[in-house]
Design a protein around this motif. Structure first.
Motif, PDB file in Angstrom:
ATOM      1  N   ASP A 333     -93.017   0.114 -37.845  1.00  0.00           N
ATOM      2  CA  ASP A 333     -93.245   1.144 -39.037  1.00  0.00           C
ATOM      3  C   ASP A 333     -92.998   2.296 -38.400  1.00  0.00           C
ATOM      4  N   LYS A 334     -93.316   2.666 -37.262  1.00  0.00           N
ATOM      5  CA  LYS A 334     -93.161   4.061 -36.435  1.00  0.00           C
ATOM      6  C   LYS A 334     -91.399   4.210 -36.616  1.00  0.00           C
ATOM      7  N   ALA A 335     -90.738   3.401 -36.274  1.00  0.00           N
ATOM      8  CA  ALA A 335     -89.209   3.427 -36.563  1.00  0.00           C
ATOM      9  C   ALA A 335     -88.758   3.939 -37.869  1.00  0.00           C
ATOM     10  N   ASN A 336     -89.378   3.235 -38.845  1.00  0.00           N
ATOM     11  CA  ASN A 336     -89.283   3.267 -40.187  1.00  0.00           C
ATOM     12  C   ASN A 336     -89.778   4.710 -40.970  1.00  0.00           C
ATOM     13  N   GLU A 337     -90.542   5.043 -40.109  1.00  0.00           N
ATOM     14  CA  GLU A 337     -91.690   6.450 -40.860  1.00  0.00           C
ATOM     15  C   GLU A 337     -90.748   7.451 -41.239  1.00  0.00           C
TER      16      GLU A 337
END
Ligand code: CLF
Ligand code: SF4
Length: 468
Positions: A333-337
Motif C-alpha cells: 500500500d505504501k509503494a502504491n500510495e
C-alpha cells in the motif's frame, strides 16, 4: 482499502464492514491478491432452472460453465478444509457455491458450515444462492456465523425473468413462465431485504445475457443499492455449444469484454462493483484467478482423522502467516500510495494496461506462462482494476512447445496500450508490436498500480515528444 469499485464515488466503508471484508478475496479487491478461498462442492441439488445452466455441470451462478466438480459429503468437506488450510496458510474463506444451489441443498450445506465453525473457527463462511430460500434459512445462517452471502439476481422484471427461468420449484409445486419468475424475484428481494436488516453483507451476482438483460442491469443495480446490497458483480454470460445449455443451443451468445465494460460502467453509477471475479469452480481452491483444485487429492486427506487434520491445520502457524501477509500488504500500500497523490494528467484520455501477475499485487509472472491478463484502466482519475481476461492456452507450454496462441492474445488485448510483464521473449514481443501493443519488463517484480502509473506517464511523455 481498495474494493473493486466502479465509477461511483461512494461514501467510505464503515470500519466494522472494512474489518469484515479485509481478508475476503471476493469482497475486497485488495485482498484477492493475498488471500485464498476454498469452495466445498457439497450441495448438488437445485430448485430452479436457469437457461444458461446445464445441470450436468456446476451451477453457473457462481461458477464457470462446463465444469463438473466431484461431490463431497459434509464430513469429507471439513477434512478437505483442514487439510488445505494447513498447507495453504493464506486460506481465509470457505464458500459453498453448489454445484447446485447451496440452500436448495441446505441439509448438506448447513451441517458442513457447522463443522467448519466447530473445527476451523478462524475461517470466514460464505455462501452463494439463487435466493429462492434465503429468507427461510436466514436465521440458520446467522446462527452458524455466515456473514457473507451472494444472491444471483439477473432481473427485476418478471417478463425478462421468464426468458431466463423456465421453471421454479417451491414448496412441492413447479411454477412456470412469468409466474415462476415473479415468485423467484419476490423471494430474492425479500431475502435480500431481511438479510441486510439482520446485518449480513450481501453481494449480488448478475449474469450479463446479451439481448436479454444487458440494457436492464443498471435498473437492477439501482434496486440493489436501495436494498443496501454491498457489492454488485456483473458476470459475462459464457455460452458455448459444448455447454449444452438452452441459451447456447438457441443462439444466445457469450457477452464480450466490451459489453461487460459498458454495462459495468453504467451499473457503477449506482453501486460498488466487483470487477475481479473469475467465475470459479464449485470446488475451487487457492487465490482467485489461480485455481489449485487439481493439486488436492482426496486420498491425501480422507483417510486422516479430524484430530490429526486439526494438528496439521495449526492455527498458530496460520496466524503467523496472516501477520506476514498483513506486513507485506502494508508495504505494498505504501509503494502504491503515489497513485493517490500524483495525477496522471492524461487530459481526459484513458489507457488500458495489461499486466501479468501471479499474485501478491506484483508484476511477477512471465508472459509465456500467463493464463489470464489483468486489465487496468489509467487516466486522470487514477489507476483502477477493470477486469481479468483469460486465454485458452499459455503462450509457452514447455521447453519444446512454444505454442502460438498469439492471435487470441492480440484479439483479447486489442484495446490495450501497454503490457507490463516480468519477462517476455523477443518473438512474442515483436508479434505484439506489429499490432501496436507495447510490452515492457522494466517493472518486473514491482507493485502493479505504481508501475502502471509510471509506465503510462512515460508513454504520455514519449508520445508528446514524438508529436513535437
Ligand atoms: Fe466463493 Fe463466492 Fe464466497 Fe467468493 S467466489 S462463494 S463470494 S468465497 Fe468470488 Fe469466485 Fe467470483 Fe464467486 S471470484 S465466482 S465472486
Ligand atoms: Fe444451474 Fe445454479 Fe441456476 Fe440452479 S441456480 S439452474 S444450479 S445456474
Amino acid at each position: 482499502m481498495s474494493c473493486g469499485c466502479g465509477t461511483l464515488t461512494l461514501p467510505s466503508i464503515p470500519e466494522d464492514i472494512s474489518a469484515k471484508i479485509h481478508n475476503h478475496p471476493c469482497y475486497s479487491e485488495g485482498a484477492h491478491h493475498h488471500y485464498a478461498r476454498i469452495h466445498l462442492p457439497v450441495a448438488p441439488a437445485c430448485n430452479i432452472q436457469c437457461n444458461y445452466c446445464n445441470r450436468k455441470f456446476d451451477c453457473s451462478n457462481e461458477s464457470r460453465p462446463g465444469v463438473t466438480s466431484m461431490r463431497l459429503k459434509p464430513e469429507e468437506g471439513i477434512k478437505k478444509v483442514l487439510y488445505v488450510g494447513g498447507k495453504l496458510h493464506r486460506l481465509s474463506v470457505v464458500g459453498i457455491a453448489g454445484p447446485g444451489d447451496s440452500l436448495a441443498d441446505a441439509k448438506k450445506t448447513l451441517p458442513t458450515l457447522a463443522l467448519i465453525k466447530e473445527h476451523a473457527p478462524d475461517l470466514k463462511l460464505c455462501i452463494s444462492t439463487n435466493g429462492l430460500l434465503l429468507e427461510e434459512y436466514l436465521d440458520d445462517l446467522i446462527t452458524l456465523g455466515v456473514d457473507h452471502v451472494t444472491v444471483t439476481i439477473n432481473t427485476i422484471d418478471p417478463e425478462i425473468g421468464a426468458k431466463i427461468y423456465p421453471w421454479v420449484f417451491y414448496q412441492g409445486k413447479r411454477y412456470k413462465g412469468v409466474e415462476a419468475a415473479s415468485l423467484l424475484l419476490q423471494k430474492q428481494l425479500l431475502g435480500i431485504e431481511k438479510a441486510v436488516q439482520k446485518g449480513l453483507l450481501i453481494k449480488a451476482n448478475s449474469v450479463l445475457i446479451p439481448g436479454i438483460n444487458d440494457h436492464h442491469l443498471p435498473l437492477v443495480s439501482q434496486k440493489l443499492r436501495e436494498l443496501g446490497v454491498f457489492l454488485h458483480n456483473i458476470m459475462p454470460l459464457l455460452s458455448e455449444p459444448e455447454f449444452g445449455t438452452y441459451f447456447a443451443l438457441n443462439g444466445v451468445r457469450s457477452a464480450t469484454d466490451e459489453e461487460l465494460s459498458r454495462v459495468q460502467e453504467a451499473c457503477g453509477m449506482d453501486i460498488r462493483l466487483m470487477t475481479h471475479c473469475r467465475q470459479c469452480r464449485a470446488d475451487a481452491v487457492g487465490l482467485v484467478g489461480e485455481d489449485q483444485s487439481g493439486e488436492i487429492h482426496p486420498e491425501e486427506y480422507l483417510p486422516l482423522s479430524i484430530e490429526a487434520l486439526k494438528e496439521h491445520y495449526n492455527v498458530a502457524l496460520r496466524n503467523e502467516s496472516f501477520e506476514k501477509i498483513e506486513l507485506f500488504r502494508k508495504a505494498l500500500d505504501k509503494a502504491n500510495e503515489r497513485i493517490e497523490k500524483e495525477s496522471l494528467s492524461s487530459n481526459g484520455q484513458t489507457f488500458l494496461v495489461a499486466v501479468t501477475s501471479g499474485g501478491e499485487g506484483m508484476i511477477n509472472q512471465h508472459f509465456g506462462s500467463v493464463k489470464e491478463f489483468l486489465i487496468y484502466e489509467a487516466g486522470d482519475k487514477g489507476v483502477k482494476f477493470r477486469q481479468a481476461r483469460k486465454i485458452s492456452t499459455e503462450y509457452c507450454t514447455g521447453p519444446d512447445s512454444c505454442g502460438n496462441p498469439m492471435d487470441e492474445i492480440c484479439s483479447r488485448l486489442h484495446d490495450c496500450t501497454l503490457i507490463l510483464t516480468a519477462k517476455i521473449g523477443s518473438c512474442p514481443q515483436e508479434s505484439l508490436a506489429k499490432v501496436g501493443l507495447i510490452t515492457s519488463e522494466k517493472w518486473a517484480n514491482q507493485p502493479i498500480e505504481k508501475s502502471i502509473l509510471e509506465a503510462v506517464q512515460e508513454y504520455i511523455i514519449s508520445h508528446d515528444q514524438e508529436r513535437g
